[in-house]
Write a protein that holds these residues in place. Structure first.
Motif, mmCIF file in Angstrom:
data_model
loop_
_atom_site.group_PDB
_atom_site.id
_atom_site.type_symbol
_atom_site.label_atom_id
_atom_site.label_comp_id
_atom_site.label_asym_id
_atom_site.label_seq_id
_atom_site.Cartn_x
_atom_site.Cartn_y
_atom_site.Cartn_z
ATOM 1 N N LYS A 168 0.810 -1.219 0.000
ATOM 2 C CA LYS A 168 0.000 0.000 0.000
ATOM 3 C C LYS A 168 0.846 1.273 0.000
ATOM 4 O O LYS A 168 0.309 2.354 -0.106
ATOM 5 C CB LYS A 168 -0.921 0.027 1.230
ATOM 6 C CG LYS A 168 -1.979 -1.041 1.230
ATOM 7 C CD LYS A 168 -2.845 -0.915 2.469
ATOM 8 C CE LYS A 168 -3.951 -1.955 2.485
ATOM 9 N NZ LYS A 168 -4.774 -1.840 3.699
ATOM 10 N N ASN A 169 2.152 1.138 0.161
ATOM 11 C CA ASN A 169 3.014 2.309 0.222
ATOM 12 C C ASN A 169 3.208 2.865 -1.180
ATOM 13 O O ASN A 169 3.611 2.151 -2.091
ATOM 14 C CB ASN A 169 4.363 1.928 0.843
ATOM 15 C CG ASN A 169 5.213 3.117 1.167
ATOM 16 O OD1 ASN A 169 5.484 3.954 0.319
ATOM 17 N ND2 ASN A 169 5.648 3.200 2.414
ATOM 18 N N GLN A 170 2.916 4.154 -1.361
ATOM 19 C CA GLN A 170 2.972 4.789 -2.676
ATOM 20 C C GLN A 170 4.316 5.440 -2.975
ATOM 21 O O GLN A 170 4.516 5.958 -4.066
ATOM 22 C CB GLN A 170 1.861 5.853 -2.781
ATOM 23 C CG GLN A 170 0.468 5.299 -2.598
ATOM 24 C CD GLN A 170 0.105 4.257 -3.651
ATOM 25 O OE1 GLN A 170 0.423 4.415 -4.820
ATOM 26 N NE2 GLN A 170 -0.540 3.184 -3.231
ATOM 27 N N SER A 171 5.245 5.444 -2.002
ATOM 28 C CA SER A 171 6.529 6.085 -2.241
ATOM 29 C C SER A 171 7.381 5.229 -3.181
ATOM 30 O O SER A 171 7.156 4.024 -3.313
ATOM 31 C CB SER A 171 7.261 6.346 -0.927
ATOM 32 O OG SER A 171 7.511 5.140 -0.256
ATOM 33 N N PRO A 172 8.356 5.843 -3.853
ATOM 34 C CA PRO A 172 9.216 5.087 -4.777
ATOM 35 C C PRO A 172 9.907 3.924 -4.080
ATOM 36 O O PRO A 172 10.199 3.993 -2.879
ATOM 37 C CB PRO A 172 10.237 6.129 -5.252
ATOM 38 C CG PRO A 172 9.631 7.455 -4.956
ATOM 39 C CD PRO A 172 8.712 7.256 -3.789
ATOM 40 N N CYS A 173 10.175 2.872 -4.817
ATOM 41 C CA CYS A 173 10.808 1.673 -4.245
ATOM 42 C C CYS A 173 12.132 1.997 -3.567
ATOM 43 O O CYS A 173 12.466 1.399 -2.545
ATOM 44 C CB CYS A 173 11.033 0.621 -5.323
ATOM 45 S SG CYS A 173 9.524 -0.222 -5.800
ATOM 46 N N THR A 174 12.883 2.949 -4.127
ATOM 47 C CA THR A 174 14.178 3.286 -3.512
ATOM 48 C C THR A 174 13.975 3.855 -2.111
ATOM 49 O O THR A 174 14.750 3.563 -1.203
ATOM 50 C CB THR A 174 14.962 4.296 -4.372
ATOM 51 O OG1 THR A 174 14.148 5.443 -4.611
ATOM 52 C CG2 THR A 174 15.410 3.675 -5.681
ATOM 53 N N HIS A 175 12.920 4.653 -1.906
ATOM 54 C CA HIS A 175 12.639 5.187 -0.568
ATOM 55 C C HIS A 175 12.229 4.067 0.380
ATOM 56 O O HIS A 175 12.632 4.063 1.550
ATOM 57 C CB HIS A 175 11.543 6.245 -0.622
ATOM 58 C CG HIS A 175 11.953 7.499 -1.334
ATOM 59 N ND1 HIS A 175 11.067 8.479 -1.664
ATOM 60 C CD2 HIS A 175 13.158 7.931 -1.789
ATOM 61 C CE1 HIS A 175 11.692 9.456 -2.281
ATOM 62 N NE2 HIS A 175 12.972 9.141 -2.377
ATOM 63 N N GLN A 176 11.433 3.132 -0.127
ATOM 64 C CA GLN A 176 11.023 1.995 0.701
ATOM 65 C C GLN A 176 12.240 1.163 1.100
ATOM 66 O O GLN A 176 12.373 0.759 2.253
ATOM 67 C CB GLN A 176 10.017 1.126 -0.050
ATOM 68 C CG GLN A 176 8.692 1.812 -0.306
ATOM 69 C CD GLN A 176 7.738 0.936 -1.093
ATOM 70 O OE1 GLN A 176 7.756 -0.278 -0.965
ATOM 71 N NE2 GLN A 176 6.896 1.556 -1.908
ATOM 72 N N GLU A 177 13.129 0.920 0.150
ATOM 73 C CA GLU A 177 14.343 0.140 0.441
ATOM 74 C C GLU A 177 15.222 0.861 1.460
ATOM 75 O O GLU A 177 15.777 0.230 2.363
ATOM 76 C CB GLU A 177 15.135 -0.109 -0.847
ATOM 77 C CG GLU A 177 14.462 -1.080 -1.791
ATOM 78 C CD GLU A 177 15.157 -1.170 -3.140
ATOM 79 O OE1 GLU A 177 16.265 -0.593 -3.298
ATOM 80 O OE2 GLU A 177 14.586 -1.813 -4.045
#
Length: 142
Positions: A106-115
């Motif tokens: 559900k997180n809409q932030s870019p994958c790099t931010h999630q990582e």
């Protein structure tokens, strides 16, 4: 204390008194389904305090109530009353919610931010708590 709490467990799927937290403290408590929401929270607080004051973690200083419950969040029984949240506890809950959103997609932030967030929250030590090892077989409540 980790930056986020260990996940709540689905204690409804486990036999009562099937996990030994301390020699004289078994979890989940006997007849816990008959307890009121406040009594369920009190049981978690009692277990948390017992664990905190136990062997290696003994301290004369008592932790704040919200920190104590948050530290042992994985013991919270289904249907327990809510617990008080100070600003530090709210920050930990928001961090945990961010992790939950990533896990559920559900997180809409870019994958790099999630990582980056996941890397920042990964413990440097791979040593897991023996208590968490004891409950590893109990399903997580997401």
């Amino acid at each position: 204390m980790p930056l986020f709490p260990s996940a709540k467990r689905d204690w409804a799927t486990v036999e009562e008194e099937s996990v030994v937290l301390l020699p004289d403290l078994l979890w989940p408590p006997k007849n816990w389904r008959r307890l009121t929401p406040d009594q369920r929270l009190l049981a978690v607080e009692f277990a948390s305090m017992s664990l905190t004051q136990g062997e290696r973690h003994s301290s004369l200083l008592l932790p704040e109530r919200s920190f104590l419950i948050h530290s042992f969040h994985f013991l919270v029984l289904p249907g327990s009353a809510g617990f008080p949240l100070d600003n530090k506890a709210k920050a930990r809950i928001y961090t945990y919610q961010s992790l939950l959103d990533i896990a559920k997609g559900k997180n809409q932030s870019p994958c790099t931010h999630q990582e980056d967030l996941l890397k920042a929250l990964t413990p440097l030590s791979k040593n897991s708590s023996t208590l968490l090892d004891k409950i590893n077989h109990i399903p997580v409540r997401i």
